[in-house]
Design a protein around this motif. Structure first.
Motif, PDB file in Angstrom:
ATOM      1  N   THR A 150      16.581  -4.907 -17.181  1.00  6.99           N
ATOM      2  CA  THR A 150      15.875  -3.671 -17.517  1.00  6.99           C
ATOM      3  C   THR A 150      16.669  -2.420 -17.181  1.00  6.99           C
ATOM      4  O   THR A 150      16.281  -1.316 -17.576  1.00  6.99           O
ATOM      5  CB  THR A 150      14.527  -3.608 -16.768  1.00  6.99           C
ATOM      6  N   ALA A 202      12.008  -7.401 -22.604  1.00  2.14           N
ATOM      7  CA  ALA A 202      10.657  -7.284 -23.165  1.00  2.14           C
ATOM      8  C   ALA A 202       9.706  -8.303 -22.550  1.00  2.14           C
ATOM      9  O   ALA A 202       8.482  -8.098 -22.560  1.00  2.14           O
ATOM     10  CB  ALA A 202      10.706  -7.450 -24.677  1.00  2.14           C
ATOM     11  N   PHE A 210       7.966  -6.451 -19.917  1.00  2.00           N
ATOM     12  CA  PHE A 210       7.328  -5.180 -20.282  1.00  2.00           C
ATOM     13  C   PHE A 210       5.892  -5.078 -19.772  1.00  2.00           C
ATOM     14  O   PHE A 210       5.469  -3.992 -19.346  1.00  2.00           O
ATOM     15  CB  PHE A 210       7.361  -4.991 -21.796  1.00  2.00           C
ATOM     16  N   GLU A 267       7.498  -1.878 -15.926  1.00  2.00           N
ATOM     17  CA  GLU A 267       8.378  -2.828 -16.612  1.00  2.00           C
ATOM     18  C   GLU A 267       9.199  -3.663 -15.628  1.00  2.00           C
ATOM     19  O   GLU A 267      10.286  -4.139 -15.939  1.00  2.00           O
ATOM     20  CB  GLU A 267       9.296  -2.113 -17.599  1.00  2.00           C
ATOM     21  N   ASP A 286      11.773  -5.442 -29.446  1.00  2.00           N
ATOM     22  CA  ASP A 286      12.763  -4.733 -28.633  1.00  2.00           C
ATOM     23  C   ASP A 286      14.147  -4.882 -29.259  1.00  2.00           C
ATOM     24  O   ASP A 286      14.923  -3.916 -29.324  1.00  2.00           O
ATOM     25  CB  ASP A 286      12.751  -5.282 -27.211  1.00  2.00           C
ATOM     26  N   LYS A 334      11.223  -0.546 -29.228  1.00  2.00           N
ATOM     27  CA  LYS A 334      10.545  -0.741 -27.944  1.00  2.00           C
ATOM     28  C   LYS A 334       9.270   0.090 -27.865  1.00  2.00           C
ATOM     29  O   LYS A 334       8.326  -0.266 -27.147  1.00  2.00           O
ATOM     30  CB  LYS A 334      11.498  -0.362 -26.814  1.00  2.00           C
TER      31      LYS A 334
END
Length: 457
Positions: free
Chosen positions: A108, A118, A121, A126, A370, A375
């Motif tokens: 990330t 993702a 997420f 996140e 993503d 995103k």
């Protein structure tokens, strides 16, 4: 005895009644040849099925999914939900917990961002603010997401094998040799060691024909092979700012996915007409559009993975087909790490992007969106999907949204691949997991008949 060992014993009891009490034999060396590199990279980059299988011998994600969807711990010793929007991971040690936090932070962060981020997420922030309390991770969700535990089983969420805290069913003991880890949480592997031989397609065939390999990973699919679910999906991505608005129409009109998959892609492979592979979205393709007006002189560069012969063949085919639509396509091969870095910066015109998608529709759609550079859609789509408590309803919603969003994302699905293998008659217990990867720690060698060289019970 673990559940895996008990099931394996039952399978063997039906196939080999001469073994005392149906017990699976322990011991021996299993010779495995494969078409991956000698040293698979970090999990987020070693994401082809062969690489993920080999890396998974030494480093596993928190959990494991069986083909029927049953979830069991792997790296984690415990997964629980103490509250509706909190998932607790209990790791073997504080070192493993800290290693997992660092590995996920790389996904990330800005150092090596990955579309597999993702999967995290739905976590609050996140997952960027995660910290371990001793050997425990508390994962707080920003919105309801019942599929989080299953998403955490993805191979990209394992710690890199280079860190001391990486843990798998085997440990590396020498060049291309791994030894069974006796204290592995799911029960020690049946064989004592695996002898791994990285090679190419020709070498794989030679090693198999000369009986120097008992398991061959990455063979061409035919009647003598077993295959996992085709979830390694390849897409053509483009930057909307750098190509004309009718680019999608030009590609769709020129592309025959059936021919592309049959003639230019190593099997097992299936055409992928939608954003998710047929295993997750089994719906027929729609009609091909008519070509837009041809305009010569459009120059674009298509990036592809230097380590993938399939991507090279597909890139060359796209170069030919797009020439008929007025595009002069230059090809540029890049190492996978550089390819993903270019993706993260948005520094490309066209790109072939291959991803090992989760076997669960919701997390798979998150990774695809993503990867498409959208995103922003995750914050819109995922909370609505996660609000459905019933798994079947969530999956149906995901398929509906994947079809609806396809025309709005700069990503064209091409094909999905699985992993095929051959196993010698003396190898038992080889099965595939929900991710489509063979579970080598569950394989055993059938004992020989005393006094009869080469004979098996």
């Amino acid at each position: 005895m673990t559940l895996r060992h008990a099931l394996a014993s039952l399978l063997l009891l039906g196939a080999m009644p001469s073994l005392a009490a149906g017990r699976v034999p322990y011991g021996g060396e299993l010779r495995v040849a494969h078409t991956g590199p000698a040293e698979p990279g970090e999990p987020a980059l070693a994401d082809s099925p062969t690489e993920a299988t080999v890396l998974g011998l030494l480093s596993r994600p928190p959990c494991h999914l069986t083909p029927n969807g049953h979830l069991s711990p792997a790296l984690a010793r415990e997964l629980s939900r103490p509250a509706a929007q909190v998932v607790r991971l209990g790791l073997p040690s504080a070192a493993q917990a800290a290693a997992l936090v660092r590995a996920w932070a790389r996904l990330t962060g800005s150092e090596a961002p990955s579309p597999y981020r993702a999967l995290l997420f739905p976590l609050r922030g996140e997952g960027r603010q995660l910290s371990a309390t001793g050997d425990t991770l508390e994962l707080a969700l920003a919105f309801p997401w019942p599929d989080l535990e299953r998403a955490l089983c993805h191979p990209a969420l394992a710690p890199p094998r280079s860190v001391p805290a990486a843990l798998g069913p085997f440990s590396a003991t020498g060049a291309n040799t791994v030894e069974a880890r006796l204290a592995w949480s799911q029960g020690r592997p049946y064989v004592d060691r695996l002898r791994l031989t990285p090679t190419d397609e020709r070498g794989l065939s030679r090693l198999w024909s000369t009986q120097e390999a008992q398991v061959a990973l990455g063979v061409l699919a035919d009647s003598g092979t077993a295959s996992g679910t085709a979830l390694y999906a390849t897409y053509l991505a483009w930057s909307p700012r750098r190509v004309p608005p009718d680019f999608r129409q030009a590609v769709e009109s020129a592309l025959d996915r059936d021919d592309l998959t049959r003639l230019f892609v190593r099997g097992p492979a299936v055409p992928m007409p939608h954003l998710l592979p047929p295993a997750l979205l089994p719906q027929a393709a729609g009609p091909r559009p008519s070509p837009p007006p041809a305009q010569a002189g459009r120059k674009v560069t298509l990036l592809y993975d230097a380590g993938s012969e399939d991507q090279r063949a597909v890139a060359e085919r796209l170069q030919v087909r797009l020439h008929d639509r007025g595009y002069a396509v230059a090809l540029e091969r890049l190492p996978r790490a550089e390819l993903r870095a270019r993706w993260a910066r948005g520094d490309y015109e066209l790109m072939l992007h291959s991803l090992l998608l989760p076997p669960v529709p919701g997390p798979a759609l998150a990774v695809v969106l993503d990867a498409a550079g959208r995103k922003d859609l995750l914050g819109v789509e995922l909370p609505r999907i996660g609000a459905l408590p019933d798994a079947a309803a969530r999956d149906a919603r995901v398929r509906e949204r994947a079809l609806a969003l396809a025309s709005s994302v700069p990503l064209l699905p091409l094909y999905a691949q699985g992993l095929a293998l051959r196993a010698a008659p003396e190898v038992g217990g080889l099965v595939f997991d929900a991710q489509g990867l063979p579970v080598l720690d569950g394989a055993w060698l059938q004992p020989t008949v005393p006094g009869v060289p080469g004979a098996r019970r």
